[in-house]
Design an enzyme around this catalytic site. Structure first.
Site, PDB file in Angstrom:
ATOM      1  N   ILE A  56      60.554  40.958 -56.682  1.00 53.74           N
ATOM      2  CA  ILE A  56      60.139  41.112 -58.076  1.00 53.74           C
ATOM      3  C   ILE A  56      58.660  40.758 -58.183  1.00 53.74           C
ATOM      4  CG2 ILE A  56      60.583  40.383 -60.450  1.00 53.74           C
ATOM      5  CD1 ILE A  56      63.390  39.636 -59.617  1.00 53.74           C
TER       6      ILE A  56
ATOM      7  N   HIS B  65      58.411  48.042 -55.090  1.00 52.66           N
ATOM      8  CA  HIS B  65      59.164  47.034 -55.851  1.00 52.66           C
ATOM      9  C   HIS B  65      60.462  47.631 -56.399  1.00 52.66           C
ATOM     10  CE1 HIS B  65      56.194  43.790 -55.745  1.00 52.66           C
ATOM     11  NE2 HIS B  65      55.260  44.694 -55.959  1.00 52.66           N
TER      12      HIS B  65
ATOM     13  N   SER C 120      50.868  35.916 -65.188  1.00 53.23           N
ATOM     14  CA  SER C 120      50.359  36.331 -63.889  1.00 53.23           C
ATOM     15  C   SER C 120      50.329  37.853 -63.763  1.00 53.23           C
ATOM     16  CB  SER C 120      51.228  35.724 -62.783  1.00 53.23           C
ATOM     17  OG  SER C 120      50.758  36.100 -61.512  1.00 53.23           O
TER      18      SER C 120
ATOM     19  N   TRP D 121      51.132  49.860 -60.354  1.00 53.90           N
ATOM     20  CA  TRP D 121      52.451  50.119 -59.768  1.00 53.90           C
ATOM     21  C   TRP D 121      52.935  51.535 -60.099  1.00 53.90           C
ATOM     22  CZ3 TRP D 121      52.370  45.114 -62.432  1.00 53.90           C
ATOM     23  CH2 TRP D 121      52.145  44.053 -61.557  1.00 53.90           C
TER      24      TRP D 121
ATOM     25  N   ALA E  28      48.039  32.013 -63.231  1.00 51.68           N
ATOM     26  CA  ALA E  28      48.694  31.890 -64.540  1.00 51.68           C
ATOM     27  C   ALA E  28      48.458  30.509 -65.143  1.00 51.68           C
ATOM     28  CB  ALA E  28      50.188  32.158 -64.397  1.00 51.68           C
TER      29      ALA E  28
END
Length: 616
Positions: A234, A290, A333, A344, A464
């Site tokens: 993930i 992913h 993040s 992506w 983050a």
């Protein structure tokens, strides 16, 4: 200007150097001590005393002028004119001290002299103090003789290095925050590396009730067999770091081959040209960038066994693993990653055999990427896949019609997705949490019986964490990821319960093993005691027999060797207590009727008992 008659008469003739006075050199400070003593022993005039210059080690100063051999100039007053003859009447030592005072009455020279002598005195005192400390600590080494100049310099260098290290340590780790500065670090035992990684209490109150089967995760994974580990990666959960651990940090009979400059590694089974790991760093993005649970479950079997005949395909097990992260930190993040240009676009999002249409999955930006987007714009997009990403990627999307939002109401859809994600996560072979790196390592090692080479590192400072948000923005991010928030709470509770269960099971197994060892040693000790008593009775009955008969009845005259062999066999069969008990019963039945010892048996028994005490 002419002098008055009485002033000129008082001055007298010009002063001339005496006969036999020492000649003046270019550097009056370098006169030897012998020349100074000779000059002081003979009567000299004022000019000779003036010519001798200042004593050794006395500076003239900035404004002082050296005395010349010329006659003194005219003075502006009678007192000034009478100074020279009055000065000549003083003793030699008095005149020299007055010269020294006059030459030293310069502020700069005085400061430099005071500073030099002060530093010299401090250095001399420090030298004696360090010498005393050195002699106390290293007495045998320093008792050979006084330290020479090189030893003093070396010791001073070590002291300066120590002071510099203390200053640097105070700068890097101020106050009592550093563990090295706490005295408890020297007295307390080694802390548990798995304890309180997130700076919270090690004990927590469980919110969910899980069965023993849910908590006990023990996968019978044989790397030489046909089973496969599938890593569901993930975005922005620390999966890249964990993926590198899988290919570079596991102790294997045949480690993965990772070449410099290549992202993928070759992870073959021992003796086979077949991979045991399906992940980004072993097989690449074979099922898409992913890929989620829906894509992997339908794609991995086809990729691994697609080229084989259906009748020749082995019946293999696919062990899915993943890593989760706190939803707010993960969301921030991902936003920072999108700001840097990540899109992506290569993700396929295949569901039910087809990718989603542009109407089912619209884009949040119109250009090539979404770089530089502010956080508000990132949160305002209703089609942003960052919202509840972890629930969507862990659930079975075919249950809700994939990406078609018109199949069922939104509330029912969210409920089905959350329950599916929880069920898949609970039945996975393993999952870890980014906030608990060492616990994640521990559970993986216990689940797959595979050990890592080096321990995991907990990074509390990330991109983050550097983002400063107010409470209002945090509440909005939690609202956008409300499904992920509930899933993470469920996952954290299950994760920590599994960890506590495995640790308790490990302690119970260790305690049970110690009890079995003590029981085994106690039984062997009693057996040896009964054997020694039987051997003593046999010796009393065999005293009337000849030595040849004793030798014929005892084929092995070395009882210590027999006891050593028995001890070796006992340690070998310690893992089978039932067999040990049967041997004990058999040996007790035959103990009283066998007389195989001689006078050396008692020594062998004592040695065995000593070895038993050592083992205990």
């Amino acid at each position: 200007m002419a002098l008055p008659a009485f002033a000129a008469g008082a001055l007298g003739p010009p002063l001339q150097p005496e006969q036999g006075a020492p000649a003046r050199t270019t550097c009056p400070r370098r006169h030897s001590r012998v020349e100074a003593e000779l000059a002081a022993s003979r009567p000299v005039s004022v000019a000779a005393s003036v010519r001798a210059g200042p004593p050794r080690g006395v500076s003239l100063g900035f404004n002082s002028q050296p005395l010349q051999d010329k006659p003194p100039k005219a003075f502006s007053s009678l007192a000034g004119a009478l100074r020279a003859p009055l000065f000549a009447l003083l003793p030699r030592g008095r005149r020299r001290r007055m010269h020294d005072l006059r030459r030293r009455w310069d502020l700069g020279s005085l400061c430099r002299a005071l500073l030099t002598r002060g530093l010299a005195a401090v250095g001399h005192s420090l030298k004696h103090v360090l010498s005393a400390i050195f002699s106390k600590i290293f007495g045998p080494l320093a008792s050979v003789g006084n330290m020479d100049e090189k030893s003093n310099k070396l010791l001073l260098a070590l002291v300066m290095l120590f002071l510099f290290a203390v200053i640097v340590l105070q700068y890097v780790c101020p106050g009592t925050e550093c563990q090295l500065l706490r005295l408890q670090a020297f007295s307390s035992p080694v802390p548990d590396p798995y304890r309180s990684e997130d700076e919270s209490s090690a004990r927590f109150v469980p919110r969910y009730n899980f069965s023993r089967g849910d908590l006990l995760r023990k996968v019978d994974f044989d790397i030489k067999g046909d089973d496969l580990i599938v890593f569901l990666h993930i975005q922005k959960t620390g999966g890249t770091t964990f993926g590198r651990h899988l290919v570079r940090n596991i102790q294997l009979e045949q480690p993965c081959e990772c070449r410099v400059g290549q992202k993928k590694c070759t992870c073959h089974r021992p003796g086979k040209r077949e991979t045991w790991l399906f992940s980004r760093f072993s097989t690449g993005w074979s099922c898409g960038l992913h890929a989620d649970w829906t894509e992997l479950t339908s794609c991995v079997p086809a990729v691994v066994d697609g080229k084989r005949d259906a009748r020749l395909r082995p019946s293999r097990n696919f062990h899915y693993i993943t890593i989760l992260r706190d939803p707010v930190s993960r969301y921030l993040s991902e936003w920072r990653h999108v700001q840097r240009g990540a899109t992506w676009k290569a993700s396929l999002h295949v569901c039910d055999g087809r990718p989603p249409t542009s109407e089912e999955l619209p884009s949040c930006y119109t250009g090539d990427d979404w770089s530089g987007c502010p956080l508000k714009e990132f949160m305002d997009c209703p089609y942003n896949l960052a919202n509840n990403r972890q629930v969507r990627m862990l659930s079975d999307l075919t249950l809700v019609g994939c990406y078609n939002l018109s199949v069922m109401p939104e509330k029912q859809r969210n409920k089905v997705l959350l329950e599916s994600a929880k069920s898949n996560l609970k039945h996975m072979a393993f999952f870890g949490l980014t906030e608990f790196q060492r616990k994640t390592q521990y559970l993986f090692e216990k689940t797959f019986n595979m050990n890592f080479i080096s321990p995991f590192t907990q990074y509390n400072t990330t991109r983050a964490s550097s983002v400063e948000i107010n409470e209002e923005i945090q509440k909005r991010i939690e609202g956008l990821n409300f499904l992920d928030m509930e899933l993470y709470s469920y996952a954290k509770d299950l994760f920590l319960q599994r960890y506590q269960f495995m640790r308790q099971k490990e302690h119970q197994d260790a305690r049970r093993k110690r009890q079995e060892q003590r029981k085994f040693l106690k039984g062997r000790f009693l057996q040896t005691h009964f054997q020694s008593q039987g051997q003593g009775q046999g010796q009393g009955q065999s005293q009337s027999q000849s030595p040849g008969q004793n030798l014929s009845q005892n084929p092995n005259p070395n009882p210590n060797q027999n006891l050593t062999q028995n001890l070796t066999q006992n340690l070998t069969h310690s893992s089978n207590p039932n067999l040990t008990q049967r041997e004990n019963r058999g040996s007790q039945k035959q103990g009283s009727g066998q007389g195989q010892g001689d006078s050396g048996t008692s020594n062998g028994t004592n040695d065995y008992i000593g070895s038993v005490e050592t083992w205990r």
